[in-house]
Design a protein around this motif. Structure first.
Motif, PDB file in Angstrom:
ATOM      1  N   UNK A 143       0.815  -1.215   0.000  1.00 34.45           N
ATOM      2  CA  UNK A 143       0.000   0.000   0.000  1.00 34.45           C
ATOM      3  C   UNK A 143       0.852   1.270   0.000  1.00 34.45           C
ATOM      4  N   UNK A 144       1.887   1.302   0.843  1.00 30.88           N
ATOM      5  CA  UNK A 144       2.684   2.527   0.968  1.00 30.88           C
ATOM      6  C   UNK A 144       3.466   2.833  -0.301  1.00 30.88           C
ATOM      7  N   UNK A 145       4.089   1.821  -0.891  1.00 28.35           N
ATOM      8  CA  UNK A 145       4.840   2.043  -2.124  1.00 28.35           C
ATOM      9  C   UNK A 145       3.913   2.462  -3.254  1.00 28.35           C
ATOM     10  N   UNK A 146       2.699   1.918  -3.277  1.00 23.55           N
ATOM     11  CA  UNK A 146       1.732   2.301  -4.309  1.00 23.55           C
ATOM     12  C   UNK A 146       1.331   3.756  -4.175  1.00 23.55           C
ATOM     13  N   UNK A 147       1.308   4.248  -2.954  1.00 23.98           N
ATOM     14  CA  UNK A 147       1.005   5.667  -2.739  1.00 23.98           C
ATOM     15  C   UNK A 147       2.205   6.534  -3.115  1.00 23.98           C
ATOM     16  N   UNK A 148       3.407   6.092  -2.763  1.00 25.78           N
ATOM     17  CA  UNK A 148       4.607   6.888  -3.051  1.00 25.78           C
ATOM     18  C   UNK A 148       4.868   7.008  -4.550  1.00 25.78           C
ATOM     19  N   UNK A 149       4.599   5.945  -5.301  1.00 28.22           N
ATOM     20  CA  UNK A 149       4.935   5.960  -6.722  1.00 28.22           C
ATOM     21  C   UNK A 149       4.089   6.975  -7.486  1.00 28.22           C
ATOM     22  N   UNK A 150       2.936   7.358  -6.943  1.00 30.75           N
ATOM     23  CA  UNK A 150       2.082   8.333  -7.621  1.00 30.75           C
ATOM     24  C   UNK A 150       2.787   9.682  -7.729  1.00 30.75           C
ATOM     25  N   UNK A 151       3.537  10.070  -6.697  1.00 36.08           N
ATOM     26  CA  UNK A 151       4.271  11.331  -6.746  1.00 36.08           C
ATOM     27  C   UNK A 151       5.344  11.285  -7.818  1.00 36.08           C
ATOM     28  N   UNK A 152       6.034  10.156  -7.934  1.00 40.63           N
ATOM     29  CA  UNK A 152       7.014   9.977  -9.009  1.00 40.63           C
ATOM     30  C   UNK A 152       6.341  10.123 -10.372  1.00 40.63           C
ATOM     31  N   UNK A 153       5.217   9.456 -10.571  1.00 39.89           N
ATOM     32  CA  UNK A 153       4.512   9.504 -11.852  1.00 39.89           C
ATOM     33  C   UNK A 153       4.064  10.931 -12.164  1.00 39.89           C
ATOM     34  N   UNK A 174      -0.550  -3.962  -4.962  1.00 37.52           N
ATOM     35  CA  UNK A 174      -0.166  -2.843  -5.816  1.00 37.52           C
ATOM     36  C   UNK A 174      -0.806  -2.947  -7.192  1.00 37.52           C
ATOM     37  N   UNK A 175      -0.965  -4.155  -7.700  1.00 36.52           N
ATOM     38  CA  UNK A 175      -1.607  -4.344  -8.997  1.00 36.52           C
ATOM     39  C   UNK A 175      -3.033  -3.817  -8.954  1.00 36.52           C
ATOM     40  N   UNK A 176      -3.772  -4.178  -7.913  1.00 40.25           N
ATOM     41  CA  UNK A 176      -5.162  -3.716  -7.793  1.00 40.25           C
ATOM     42  C   UNK A 176      -5.230  -2.196  -7.684  1.00 40.25           C
ATOM     43  N   UNK A 177      -4.356  -1.619  -6.877  1.00 38.43           N
ATOM     44  CA  UNK A 177      -4.388  -0.172  -6.655  1.00 38.43           C
ATOM     45  C   UNK A 177      -4.006   0.592  -7.915  1.00 38.43           C
ATOM     46  N   UNK A 178      -2.880   0.218  -8.513  1.00 44.29           N
ATOM     47  CA  UNK A 178      -2.373   0.994  -9.646  1.00 44.29           C
ATOM     48  C   UNK A 178      -3.168   0.765 -10.919  1.00 44.29           C
ATOM     49  N   UNK A 452      -9.471   7.341  -9.075  1.00 39.26           N
ATOM     50  CA  UNK A 452      -9.751   6.591  -7.846  1.00 39.26           C
ATOM     51  C   UNK A 452      -8.469   5.920  -7.379  1.00 39.26           C
ATOM     52  N   UNK A 453      -8.106   6.178  -6.131  1.00 36.21           N
ATOM     53  CA  UNK A 453      -6.951   5.518  -5.511  1.00 36.21           C
ATOM     54  C   UNK A 453      -7.481   4.621  -4.404  1.00 36.21           C
ATOM     55  N   UNK A 454      -7.542   3.327  -4.683  1.00 39.17           N
ATOM     56  CA  UNK A 454      -8.035   2.365  -3.701  1.00 39.17           C
ATOM     57  C   UNK A 454      -6.999   2.127  -2.605  1.00 39.17           C
ATOM     58  N   UNK A 455      -7.484   1.816  -1.413  1.00 42.61           N
ATOM     59  CA  UNK A 455      -6.625   1.437  -0.282  1.00 42.61           C
ATOM     60  C   UNK A 455      -5.458   2.414  -0.130  1.00 42.61           C
TER      61      UNK A 455
END
Length: 755
Positions: A143-153, A174-178, A452-455
């Motif tokens: 969950x945390x890495x999936x949130x952090x990668x959004x700032x990079x993107x 991460x697959x589900x979230x991204x 939509x950003x899940x979880x």
């Protein structure tokens, strides 16, 4: 001279003048040489023997001067390299930067000399084609890495002028979230591919690793196998990277690679690989200071050709015999491999990976912050690192952290856009709308796709052993945030919450949740961010996001401003188990919804039905919105509920909007209703149309928490146009209901007309 004859004195004078002229000419000649040729020497004059001799003398003198200047420059650059650790020319990397090391053969030195001979004083930066596709790979798990990668993107999308293809190596979370995020983001000219990390774990699971990233910190070693075989090159990034420039500049550096170079890296800016951080510190072998793997240029085609998979395995096996485990995950193995094969590395300038961890020398690799290209937040302290420019770094990071992602949906000028089926469908739906329609804005909102950003936060749910588990489902915006702690105290079961927020508000919520002792200790609450867009609150769309992501057989459809009674979660599960045990084959297929009574905060001090019914008798305002909206809960029949000991059935009535417990596969909310009005009413109407029985539970209730009127209800009360459009939407909903359910749905239209 006076003793010489006149003719002799004249000859001497002429000779002296000639010598002065020649010396002057030689001085001018020496000052105007360009690549060994005089700018003053005419082609005709240069053909004479005397001129050629003279030119040779001047050239030899000039060469000696240049050699001395070069010696002094090399001395200065060597001193700089000792303190900064960067190659002397800032762009001539790999074996050229390291010189004729012990691992470099004569052929490599020859190539280096040839490269320097071809080097010009004004080298042109390599460029890429206007619409060339750039490939970027990230390993992202949890969950945390999936949130952090959004700032990079976001930082990449902000600067980019080229189409992009992101390759994510992910776990299931991460697959589900991204996948949900990118599907709803709908950024033009961006492709996304996912690769299952579980299928790659066996490739690296044999390597002992002490790094906090665990097995995922080794996944970059497997990219030649994980990524498509026809992909020739890729930029590999950690999730804690922020770009301050167009990523195309980094992609263009592939064109600077020599024929032998396969990996592009920035030198490590900490002393880790020098082994002097503490006593008995023994790092893995590395070339000099080693390299940081937060930013990597991988020439996949060449890596496959040289047998990369076998080479890194042999390197790891050899070093693990003495090192026993890795400390910095893949970085240790990359550096050990480069130590043995320095000719394969292309060293990047340090501004392509300015590392902000502790004990780094990042401040010495640049003079102005405007020189920076990539910032690497490779420190657990993130924004609290010690650096004289940390304020600039913090502001840049926060800019992209809170940047409105909707603004990144812009088309690339001059590049063909690969339209998805969803974008084609939306475009067709938009074209069907009449812009002169008074309710155009309402109709447009119905087809708007929200990111939509899940979880958004860590989520852990262990399914119950039976089929009676129930999730509380609700939605909220920033102005209801203070109610979350109370709900979590009253409801210990799983919760699915959809939050309608901007990017900046989402970060405020994150800080609030991480600071709350109540919220940070609850892992069974799924927080799903629906990002703001448009002028209306898409309340039913937000509800549907929370409903779709409930993970239990039953859902309790509530609002965040209603507080469940203590013990309601256990009571509902107990009741559902009794219902299941008591049903036969026929009854099990009967659809039922369980209705909960609701009361105002006046009754909040009551924790039992007995006390609540006493307050109800003496204080009629215990009923929710008693003076404003009596129809919403009137059919529940409060008088009967006071003495009921078993569930009883009630009939649907116009404008009925109770809070219910139903199976998770119930109908979704109708998304045409936005803002205020008829959002829950229409849902209960469809439940009734599908023949759900409305059963009131005798010992369950909720307490309404008073709050200020919402912005949407204020618009409803003040705008005749708003009220007109809501009435229009109601009539269209009735028509759709009649088409869907036939004559049985006519009662809803009749009931509405009789109001």
């Amino acid at each position: 001279i006076m003793h010489l004859p006149f003719r002799g004195r004249l000859k001497l004078l002429v000779a002296s003048l000639t010598a002065i002229i020649l010396l002057t000419w030689l001085y001018l000649l020496a000052g105007n040489l360009e690549n060994g040729r005089s700018l003053l020497l005419s082609p005709c004059l240069s053909e004479t023997p005397e001129a050629r001799v003279l030119e040779r003398v001047v050239l030899e003198s000039r060469v000696r001067e240049m050699e001395e200047e070069n010696r002094q420059i090399r001395l200065q650059l060597n001193q700089l390299q000792g303190t900064v650790g960067q190659p002397a020319d800032g762009g001539n990397y790999g074996n050229a930067a390291w010189g004729a090391s012990a691992d470099t053969g004569p052929e490599d030195v020859e190539n280096t000399a040839e490269e320097r001979a071809n080097h010009t004083e004004c080298p042109r930066s390599p460029t890429i084609l206007k619409c060339e596709l750039i490939h970027v790979a990230c390993v992202c798990a949890g969950h945390n890495a999936s949130r952090d990668v959004v700032t990079l993107v976001k930082s990449i999308l902000f600067h980019r002028r080229n189409p992009l293809h992101f390759h994510f190596i992910t776990d299931a979370v991460a697959n589900q979230i991204l996948s949900s995020l990118f599907q709803s983001w709908m950024v033009p000219s961006v492709q996304v591919s996912f690769y299952d990390a579980d299928e790659l774990k066996s490739e690296v699971s044999w390597i002992p690793n002490k790094h906090y990233s665990g097995i995922y910190g080794l996944m970059k070693l497997t990219l030649t196998k994980a990524l498509p075989s026809d992909l020739t090159k890729v930029i590999v990034l950690d999730t804690d990277i922020t770009f301050a420039t167009d990523i195309a500049e980094l992609w263009a550096i592939f064109r600077k690679f020599t024929d032998k170079q396969v990996i592009g890296l920035v030198e490590n800016q900490s002393d880790w690989y020098l082994g002097n951080l503490w006593k008995n510190h023994k790092p893995w072998p590395a070339l000099g200071r080693g390299f940081n793997t937060g930013v990597i240029l991988l020439y996949l085609e060449r890596l496959r050709r040289i047998g990369w998979e076998q080479m890194w395995r042999l390197t790891a096996e050899r070093e693990l015999m003495s090192m026993l485990s890795t400390s910095l995950a893949d970085q240790d193995i990359f550096n050990a491999f480069i130590k043995q094969n320095p000719v394969l590395v292309h060293q990047l300038p340090c501004f392509w990976n300015v590392q902000l961890s502790d004990h780094t020398r990042s401040e010495q690799c640049y003079t102005e912050v405007s020189d920076l290209k990539v910032i690497h937040w490779n420190s657990p302290k993130k924004l609290r690192v010690k650096n004289k420019h940390v304020e600039f770094f913090r502001n840049l990071y926060l800019t992209f952290l809170e940047y409105d992602g909707n603004l990144l949906r812009r088309e690339l000028f001059g590049c063909p856009s690969q339209a998805t089926s969803e974008s084609v469908r939306l475009q067709g739906a938009l074209e069907e709308l009449d812009e002169d329609d008074q309710c155009y804005d309402f109709r447009r909102e119905r087809i708007t796709v929200h990111r939509v950003h899940l979880y958004f936060l860590q989520y852990e749910y262990t399914p119950a052993g039976d089929d009676t588990d129930v999730t509380l489902v609700a939605q909220l915006s920033m102005d209801r945030l203070q109610m979350l702690e109370a709900i979590c105290k009253h409801w210990e079961g799983p919760i699915s919450l959809a939050l309608y927020m901007s990017d900046a508000e989402a970060q405020q919520f994150l800080r609030y949740a991480q600071a709350s002792e109540v919220l940070k200790n609850r892992k069974n609450v799924g927080y799903h961010i629906v990002y703001k867009e448009g002028q209306f609150y898409p309340v039913n769309l937000v509800r549907n996001v929370a409903l779709r992501n409930a993970n239990t057989p039953y859902v309790f459809l509530a609002d965040v401003d209603f507080l469940p009674m203590y013990g309601l979660y256990d009571y509902l599960r107990h009741f559902l188990s009794i219902l299941q045990l008591g049903c036969n084959v026929t009854k099990c297929y009967v659809k039922k919804s369980r209705v909960l009574n609701t009361f105002q905060k006046h009754c909040m001090q009551s924790s039992s039905k007995l006390l609540l019914t006493h307050l109800y008798t003496s204080l009629s305002p215990c009923r929710p919105r008693y003076h404003v909206w009596t129809k919403g809960h009137a059919p529940t029949n409060y008088a009967k509920w006071r003495t009921a000991t078993t569930p009883y059935k009630v009939e649907w009535e116009a404008d009925f909007e109770p809070y219910v417990v139903v199976k998770r596969d119930c109908p979704e909310y109708d998304q045409r209703f936005v803002g205020f009005g008829w959002n829950k009413v229409s849902h209960i109407m469809e439940l009734d149309a599908q023949e759900y029985d409305l059963m009131v539970l005798p010992n369950a209730f909720m307490i309404h928490m008073p709050h200020a009127p919402s912005f949407d209800i204020s618009k409803f009360r003040s705008s005749p146009g708003y009220r007109y459009c809501l009435q229009t939407l109601k009539e269209e909903f009735h028509q759709d209901l009649s088409r869907k359910y036939g004559a049985a749905a006519l009662k809803y239209l009749t009931a509405q007309r009789n109001i």
